[in-house]
Design a protein around this motif. Structure first.
Motif, short mmCIF file in Angstrom:
data_model
loop_
_atom_site.label_atom_id
_atom_site.label_comp_id
_atom_site.label_asym_id
_atom_site.label_seq_id
_atom_site.Cartn_x
_atom_site.Cartn_y
_atom_site.Cartn_z
N ALA A 133 0.84 -1.21 0.00
CA ALA A 133 0.00 0.00 0.00
C ALA A 133 0.87 1.25 0.00
O ALA A 133 0.63 2.17 -0.79
CB ALA A 133 -0.95 -0.01 1.19
N ALA A 134 1.86 1.30 0.87
CA ALA A 134 2.73 2.48 0.94
C ALA A 134 3.46 2.71 -0.38
O ALA A 134 3.53 3.85 -0.86
CB ALA A 134 3.73 2.33 2.09
N MET A 135 3.98 1.64 -0.98
CA MET A 135 4.69 1.80 -2.25
C MET A 135 3.72 2.23 -3.36
O MET A 135 4.09 3.02 -4.23
CB MET A 135 5.40 0.50 -2.63
N GLY A 136 2.48 1.74 -3.32
CA GLY A 136 1.48 2.18 -4.29
C GLY A 136 1.17 3.65 -4.15
O GLY A 136 1.06 4.38 -5.15
N LEU A 137 1.05 4.13 -2.91
CA LEU A 137 0.78 5.55 -2.66
C LEU A 137 1.98 6.41 -3.06
O LEU A 137 1.82 7.50 -3.62
CB LEU A 137 0.41 5.77 -1.20
N ILE A 138 3.18 5.92 -2.79
CA ILE A 138 4.39 6.63 -3.23
C ILE A 138 4.40 6.75 -4.75
O ILE A 138 4.70 7.81 -5.30
CB ILE A 138 5.66 5.92 -2.70
N SER A 139 4.06 5.67 -5.43
CA SER A 139 4.02 5.70 -6.89
C SER A 139 3.01 6.73 -7.40
O SER A 139 3.29 7.47 -8.35
CB SER A 139 3.67 4.32 -7.44
N ILE A 140 1.84 6.78 -6.76
CA ILE A 140 0.82 7.76 -7.14
C ILE A 140 1.38 9.18 -6.98
O ILE A 140 1.24 10.03 -7.87
CB ILE A 140 -0.46 7.59 -6.29
N ALA A 141 2.03 9.45 -5.84
CA ALA A 141 2.62 10.76 -5.61
C ALA A 141 3.71 11.07 -6.63
O ALA A 141 3.78 12.19 -7.15
CB ALA A 141 3.18 10.85 -4.18
N GLU A 142 4.53 10.09 -6.93
CA GLU A 142 5.59 10.29 -7.93
C GLU A 142 5.00 10.56 -9.31
O GLU A 142 5.52 11.41 -10.06
CB GLU A 142 6.51 9.08 -7.96
N GLN A 143 3.93 9.85 -9.66
CA GLN A 143 3.28 10.10 -10.95
C GLN A 143 2.80 11.55 -11.05
O GLN A 143 2.83 12.15 -12.12
CB GLN A 143 2.08 9.16 -11.14
N ALA A 144 2.37 12.11 -9.93
CA ALA A 144 1.89 13.49 -9.89
C ALA A 144 3.04 14.50 -9.87
O ALA A 144 2.81 15.70 -10.00
CB ALA A 144 1.01 13.70 -8.66
N GLY A 145 4.25 14.01 -9.65
CA GLY A 145 5.39 14.91 -9.51
C GLY A 145 5.48 15.53 -8.13
O GLY A 145 6.27 16.45 -7.90
N ALA A 146 4.67 15.04 -7.19
CA ALA A 146 4.67 15.55 -5.82
C ALA A 146 5.92 15.08 -5.08
O ALA A 146 6.51 14.05 -5.41
CB ALA A 146 3.41 15.09 -5.09
N ASP A 147 6.29 15.81 -4.07
CA ASP A 147 7.42 15.47 -3.21
C ASP A 147 6.88 14.65 -2.04
O ASP A 147 5.93 15.08 -1.37
CB ASP A 147 8.08 16.76 -2.72
N VAL A 148 7.46 13.50 -1.78
CA VAL A 148 7.05 12.65 -0.66
C VAL A 148 7.97 12.96 0.53
O VAL A 148 9.17 12.70 0.47
CB VAL A 148 7.10 11.15 -1.02
N ALA A 149 7.39 13.51 1.59
CA ALA A 149 8.17 13.87 2.78
C ALA A 149 8.52 12.64 3.61
O ALA A 149 9.52 12.64 4.32
CB ALA A 149 7.39 14.85 3.63
N GLY A 150 7.70 11.60 3.52
CA GLY A 150 7.93 10.39 4.29
C GLY A 150 6.68 9.56 4.38
O GLY A 150 5.63 9.91 3.82
N VAL A 151 6.81 8.44 5.09
CA VAL A 151 5.71 7.50 5.29
C VAL A 151 5.52 7.34 6.78
O VAL A 151 6.46 7.01 7.51
CB VAL A 151 6.02 6.13 4.63
N ALA A 152 4.29 7.60 7.25
CA ALA A 152 3.95 7.51 8.67
C ALA A 152 2.98 6.35 8.86
O ALA A 152 1.93 6.31 8.24
CB ALA A 152 3.33 8.81 9.16
#
Length: 193
Positions: A133-152
């Motif tokens: 799930a976390a990697m899927g959400l990271i991928s979604i953020a990366e597709q958007a070009g968003a910066d991922v601050a971290g995973v909580a």
């Protein structure tokens, strides 16, 4: 020992295949005191990261994520597991995610309307096992070009490979409770977050 760890010991149930049931306070019935404590913990850790959006996945991630979003005073966005008719014909980010506890695959989706390159995202979820799930959400953020601050993460199963997958991908993981093992119906915690 924090309030979440104590509640896991008091009310959590260990099932075969390293499944921890915490339905009485985290992902079926919600204890707002636990959620408030977790949100405070995450906020203290990430408060200087410039978070603009909290990103999670339906359904169990929504409860902790909304508490965290309120603490940061930013919107909470959740990835849907089924495309509703209201999103059809709209542009979406999508990623295939496998659920460890349900043993199913879902194409998660987020509307491009709500996530973009201006966002600094904190990914929040209830459990971390293999990191799907976390990697899927990271991928979604990366597709958007968003910066991922971290995973909580509320509860991390440290004996599974999710944390390492996220770290190997270059992102920080911060967990409210890290479980070292669930052997013999006993919950043992790791030190640290």
């Amino acid at each position: 020992m924090n309030i979440l760890q104590q509640r896991i010991i008091d009310d959590g149930e260990v099932f075969p295949n390293n499944v921890l049931k915490v339905d009485s306070f985290l992902n079926h019935q919600i204890d707002p005191h636990i959620m408030y404590s977790i949100a405070n913990d995450f906020y203290q850790h990430f408060k200087s990261a410039g978070i603009t959006k909290i990103l999670t996945i339906e359904a169990s991630g929504i409860a902790p994520a909304i508490f965290v979003a309120q603490k940061f005073d930013v919107p909470m966005l959740f990835a849907k597991k089924k495309e509703p008719s209201t999103l059809q014909n709209q542009e979406v980010y999508t990623e295939l995610v496998h659920s460890y506890t349900k043993n199913t695959d879902s194409n998660i989706i987020v509307s491009k309307q709500f996530l973009n390159a201006d966002d600094k995202v904190l990914v929040v979820d209830d459990f971390l096992a293999n990191g799907e799930a976390a990697m899927g959400l990271i991928s979604i953020a990366e597709q958007a070009g968003a910066d991922v601050a971290g995973v909580a993460i509320c509860i991390e199963k440290s004996f599974q490979n999710g944390r390492q997958r996220i770290l190997d991908h270059g992102y920080e993981v911060y967990s409210a409770a890290r479980i070292a093992s669930l052997e013999n119906n006993q919950v043992r915690f790791n030190d640290g977050h």
